[in-house]
Design an enzyme around this catalytic site. Sequence first.
Site, short mmCIF file in Angstrom:
data_model
loop_
_atom_site.label_atom_id
_atom_site.label_comp_id
_atom_site.label_asym_id
_atom_site.label_seq_id
_atom_site.Cartn_x
_atom_site.Cartn_y
_atom_site.Cartn_z
N TRP A 1 -0.31 41.14 21.71
CA TRP A 1 -0.87 42.36 22.33
C TRP A 1 0.16 43.48 22.24
O TRP A 1 1.34 43.21 21.96
CB TRP A 1 -1.20 42.06 23.82
CG TRP A 1 -2.30 42.96 24.36
CD1 TRP A 1 -2.15 43.95 25.28
CD2 TRP A 1 -3.68 42.94 24.01
NE1 TRP A 1 -3.37 44.55 25.53
CE2 TRP A 1 -4.32 43.95 24.76
CE3 TRP A 1 -4.45 42.18 23.11
CZ2 TRP A 1 -5.68 44.23 24.65
CZ3 TRP A 1 -5.82 42.45 23.00
CH2 TRP A 1 -6.41 43.46 23.76
N GLU B 1 -1.84 51.08 21.90
CA GLU B 1 -1.80 51.12 20.43
C GLU B 1 -0.47 51.57 19.84
O GLU B 1 -0.09 51.13 18.76
CB GLU B 1 -2.90 52.08 19.93
CG GLU B 1 -4.29 51.59 20.26
CD GLU B 1 -5.36 52.65 20.03
OE1 GLU B 1 -6.51 52.27 19.83
OE2 GLU B 1 -5.03 53.85 20.05
C1 NOJ Z 1 -8.16 47.00 22.38
C2 NOJ Z 1 -7.42 48.00 23.16
O1 NOJ Z 1 -7.56 47.76 24.50
C3 NOJ Z 1 -7.87 49.38 22.78
O2 NOJ Z 1 -7.23 50.36 23.53
C4 NOJ Z 1 -7.57 49.57 21.35
O3 NOJ Z 1 -7.97 50.85 20.94
C5 NOJ Z 1 -8.26 48.49 20.53
N1 NOJ Z 1 -7.91 47.18 21.01
C6 NOJ Z 1 -7.93 48.60 19.07
O4 NOJ Z 1 -6.55 48.37 18.87
#
Ligand code: NOJ
Length: 494
Positions: A134, A196
Amino acid sequence: MYLPAETHVFEDADFEHWLDVESAYSFNGILANIGPDGAMVASKGVRAGVVVASPSHKNPNYFYQWVRDGAITMRALVDAYASTRNDSLRDILMAYVDDTHHVQRTENPSGAFESGGLGEPKYEVDGTPFMDSWGRPQRDGPALRAITITEFVRVDAELSGKDIKDYKNIYSSIIKPDLEYVSKSWASPGFDLWEEVNGLHFFTALVQHRALSVGGQLALSMGDAGAAEWYRIQEHAISRLLNAFWDEERCHLVETLASSRSGLDAALLLGSIHGGSESLFPTYSEEIVASLDALVKDMRTRHPINVALPENENGLPVAVGIGRYPEDVYSGGDEQSTSDGNDIGNPWFLCTSTVAHTIYDLVNYISSSDEPFVITNVTAGFYLPFLLSIDDLFEDSLIKAAAHKYKDASMVLFSFPKDSKTVDTLLKQLIAYADGFMRIIRAHTDSEGNLSEQFDRNTGYMRGAPRLTWSFESFWNANKSRSEALKAYKNRAK
Ligand code: NOJ
Ligand code: NOJ
């Protein structure tokens, strides 16, 4: 659907009624997503006090507790508790405090209690660590948590008549570890609130600044003078860093330093709402007003549902659906490609409410202020379209020729006596403009009043995580700010 601006201020009973109903629905929507027995999450192994981001288990799976979503949501419940003194809200807040104590001490991929673990952005709903890869760490979480729990302690002491020192245990074991984390790591990069980009972010820095400011005051009242002094120094240093986010050339703030993005971002407004203070980027500051304007102008042409709206109505700007930032490609879930097949982000409910919220705050500030109302070269782009419809504009203005310097960098172009007719008309138009963003939300919710994360940029239908807690929170909060703004406006008229 979009009535001429002037007709809807204070007079549209149907809209006012919808706001009340949707606000109550949002509040219940928040409670329904909180463990252990919120209606949408009951008997699913959710720990007491845990805010589930959305009941959705797949596409996307948001059945987790995010530190940020939880702290922002609980901050709203602190306000609700302060005004209602409702005991069951107090129970939920106490459970949140307990859950915070628990997750702080849960070893996770960011580290352990004293080795970086507090920067972990999300946990399983039962309080166990989330082990997948993450964007971590995210350093806004501990700051937001410290702000919420500090405010809870302050409110609870006031309502119960207890001494603030009776909360010493919560301070030392929960608030202070988060303040220590913030004070020692704010200069290090981390992932942004959208999870991100790794770097230094406006939203994160501003909420860190507020955490150290309110937390430092609490430290003082706990007799922890050494810590209070340390937080004060770090708070001051962060305020220096924050100056770097103003981009003089683009005339707006940027969300991330040294980023290839434009820097426009709803996070700038969210930062101001959750982290701003009178002296540093309040919602009514020039920098925030200019950034709001630039973001809305970008979004106006970015999404087909926005382009379909008229740019002006009776010569006044029209509200549109707002996304996170111009370059966004996240469409709401792995299998949810956008309806036009492109990877392009959509407008979000919470970003749209946030623009309304910021403008209501601005109305509140201008209505309550004793200072003349000032338009500078930085804010002219935002205000002038509203003023063009005002006939006596130049008669009201104090400054005509000699523009003078204001706050170092900007020039005063107009200055109006606070009780002038021009300011009165402007305030009404700003309320109508902000209401326009709330009407956008109304147009894209369903018949029950549900709010997902996003609404489709082509069709307008809801998409992304359904019943997103943060969407409900931001609507509820914007509507609260609206009530305060209307009250301030009406008091001014007296
Ligand atoms: C999930 C994240 O929570 C979101 O903010 C992000 O834009 C997407 N993944 C794509 O990376
Ligand atoms: C994605 C958003 O980008 C992030 O800010 C949020 O914390 C999570 N979804 C959960 O709602």
